[in-house]
Enzyme design. Structure first.
Site, PDB file in Angstrom:
ATOM      1  N   HIS A   8       0.790  -1.625   0.260  1.00 56.84           N
ATOM      2  CA  HIS A   8       0.215   0.346  -0.550  1.00 56.84           C
ATOM      3  C   HIS A   8       0.894   1.019   0.124  1.00 56.84           C
ATOM      4  O   HIS A   8       2.417   0.858  -0.377  1.00 56.84           O
ATOM      5  CB  HIS A   8      -1.156   0.039   1.492  1.00 56.84           C
ATOM      6  CG  HIS A   8      -0.159  -0.278   2.569  1.00 56.84           C
ATOM      7  ND1 HIS A   8       0.279  -1.326   3.667  1.00 56.84           N
ATOM      8  CD2 HIS A   8       0.400   1.265   3.592  1.00 56.84           C
ATOM      9  CE1 HIS A   8       0.877  -0.725   3.995  1.00 56.84           C
ATOM     10  NE2 HIS A   8       0.312   0.881   4.795  1.00 56.84           N
TER      11      HIS A   8
ATOM     12  N   ASP B   5       0.697   4.923   1.948  1.00 55.29           N
ATOM     13  CA  ASP B   5      -0.276   5.259   3.490  1.00 55.29           C
ATOM     14  C   ASP B   5      -1.279   6.357   3.001  1.00 55.29           C
ATOM     15  O   ASP B   5      -0.763   7.346   2.188  1.00 55.29           O
ATOM     16  CB  ASP B   5       0.629   6.205   4.071  1.00 55.29           C
ATOM     17  CG  ASP B   5       1.800   4.920   5.264  1.00 55.29           C
ATOM     18  OD1 ASP B   5       1.125   4.093   4.634  1.00 55.29           O
ATOM     19  OD2 ASP B   5       2.863   5.615   5.296  1.00 55.29           O
TER      20      ASP B   5
ATOM     21  N   HIS C 297       4.354  -0.092   0.347  1.00 51.61           N
ATOM     22  CA  HIS C 297       5.603  -0.856   1.779  1.00 51.61           C
ATOM     23  C   HIS C 297       4.921  -1.875   1.579  1.00 51.61           C
ATOM     24  O   HIS C 297       3.282  -1.631   1.530  1.00 51.61           O
ATOM     25  CB  HIS C 297       5.788   0.201   2.551  1.00 51.61           C
ATOM     26  CG  HIS C 297       5.085   0.862   3.021  1.00 51.61           C
ATOM     27  ND1 HIS C 297       4.165   1.881   2.445  1.00 51.61           N
ATOM     28  CD2 HIS C 297       4.416   0.818   4.325  1.00 51.61           C
ATOM     29  CE1 HIS C 297       3.164   2.334   3.307  1.00 51.61           C
ATOM     30  NE2 HIS C 297       3.314   2.007   4.838  1.00 51.61           N
TER      31      HIS C 297
ATOM     32  N   ARG D 213       5.283   5.925  14.310  1.00 57.06           N
ATOM     33  CA  ARG D 213       4.847   6.364  13.045  1.00 57.06           C
ATOM     34  C   ARG D 213       4.040   7.772  12.837  1.00 57.06           C
ATOM     35  O   ARG D 213       3.392   7.948  13.842  1.00 57.06           O
ATOM     36  CB  ARG D 213       3.999   5.660  11.998  1.00 57.06           C
ATOM     37  CG  ARG D 213       4.482   5.952   9.789  1.00 57.06           C
ATOM     38  CD  ARG D 213       3.127   5.663   9.621  1.00 57.06           C
ATOM     39  NE  ARG D 213       2.239   5.787   9.054  1.00 57.06           N
ATOM     40  CZ  ARG D 213       1.101   5.601   8.741  1.00 57.06           C
ATOM     41  NH1 ARG D 213       1.620   4.226   7.883  1.00 57.06           N
ATOM     42  NH2 ARG D 213      -0.054   5.769   8.165  1.00 57.06           N
TER      43      ARG D 213
HETATM   44  C1  SIN Z   1       3.099   0.626   8.036  1.00 56.86           C
HETATM   45  O1  SIN Z   1       3.420   2.063   7.953  1.00 56.86           O
HETATM   46  O2  SIN Z   1       1.962   0.123   6.487  1.00 56.86           O
HETATM   47  C2  SIN Z   1       3.347  -0.742   8.660  1.00 56.86           C
HETATM   48  C3  SIN Z   1       4.615  -0.645   8.661  1.00 56.86           C
HETATM   49  C4  SIN Z   1       5.532  -1.841   8.917  1.00 56.86           C
HETATM   50  O3  SIN Z   1       5.142  -1.799  10.152  1.00 56.86           O
HETATM   51  O4  SIN Z   1       7.213  -1.891   8.519  1.00 56.86           O
END
Ligand code: SIN
Length: 275
Positions: free
Chosen positions: A98, A100, A254, A269
């Protein structure tokens, strides 16, 4: 302060050393980090020590921070999302390709993820260059895609039946109440800083091509989703406590691997919105 930048893979990704992200970095260093992000699409730092305040302050150097509409932030720090998988959890957050918040009208430009606790093994994150994916297409398909837009929505993930809203004990993920909005973005995004083109559709949030039915859209989207995750466009980040990844959502997908059953992983995050 001089930064050392070392590429980690052919298509994208670079590790940067020489910056303490908890410090009030000079504007010139922030400019270098921003340039490295635009060039390498995802950048990595090691051995950082960031309080939530430090992470917020660093993130704000790149733009306003997003408050996620469905994932509750830390107490006192609504912009800081805690991404946690507890030993008993079966699903993880972000465990599918995806970009974000492409489901928003003004999607996030960047995400800055900081690792606090990691499993003994596993828990890596994969990144895929949507610039490389775009560049590999034929001139004919590029031209067709450049004339198209796509409809994005949070529904597949955050509606009551969605993947993220289900079976989670460790994170406070709200179900979208009522109708989840649909927003339209170009299928090929032109990066505002570099002018480089990248594909901007993703399996988690892209529902259909604008003006096409879901059924008509499926074959093209399936082709793109398969194409965009080709191994040659990817890099893989092996986290250590104190590692930071900063990715450009306009250029990469990612995928958080869920390959560490029975172990805990704890990350924080912040997500940078367009100015
Ligand atoms: C995400 O922000 O999608 C999670 C990425 C992760 O936990 O490695």
């Amino acid at each position: 302060m001089s930064l050392t930048i070392r590429k980690v893979a052919g298509a994208l990704g670079a590790e940067i050393s020489g910056a303490d992200l908890s410090a009030n970095l000079p504007d010139g260093v922030i400019t270098q980090i921003r340039a490295a992000l635009v060039e390498h699409q995802v950048i990595f730092f090691r051995d950082q020590s960031l309080s939530p305040e430090d992470q917020v302050a660093f993130g704000r150097r790149f733009g306003p921070l997003n408050i996620h509409p469905y994932v509750r932030g830390m107490d006192g720090h609504p912009e800081v999302m805690e991404i946690i998988k507890e030993p008993a959890d079966r699903t993880n957050f972000g465990g599918g390709w995806h970009s974000d918040t492409s489901f928003l009208e003004r999607p996030a430009i960047g995400s800055i993820l900081y690792a606090l606790e990691l499993p003994e093994w596993g828990g890596d994150t994969l990144f895929s260059s949507q610039v490389a994916a775009y560049e590999a297409l034929s001139p004919g398909l590029k031209a067709t895609l450049e004339s198209l837009s796509a409809v994005h929505s949070a529904g597949q993930e955050y509606s009551p039946q969605g993947h993220s809203a289900q079976k989670r004990t460790s994170m406070s993920v709200a179900e979208a109440e009522g109708a989840v909005g649909e927003f339209i973005h170009p299928v090929v995004l032109v990066h505002p800083e570099s002018g480089r083109k990248a594909l901007y559709v993703n399996p988690a949030f892209t529902l259909r091509i604008e003006g096409w039915t879901k059924r008509e859209s499926r074959p093209l989207l399936d082709f793109l989703f398969e194409h965009c995750r080709y191994e040659g466009y990817t890099c893989r980040f092996n986290w250590r406590p104190g590692s930071v990844a900063f990715w450009d959502n306009r250029q990469v997908w990612h995928f958080a691997l869920n390959d560490y059953p029975g172990q805990r992983r704890y990350m924080r995050r912040v997500t940078v919105d367009p100015a």
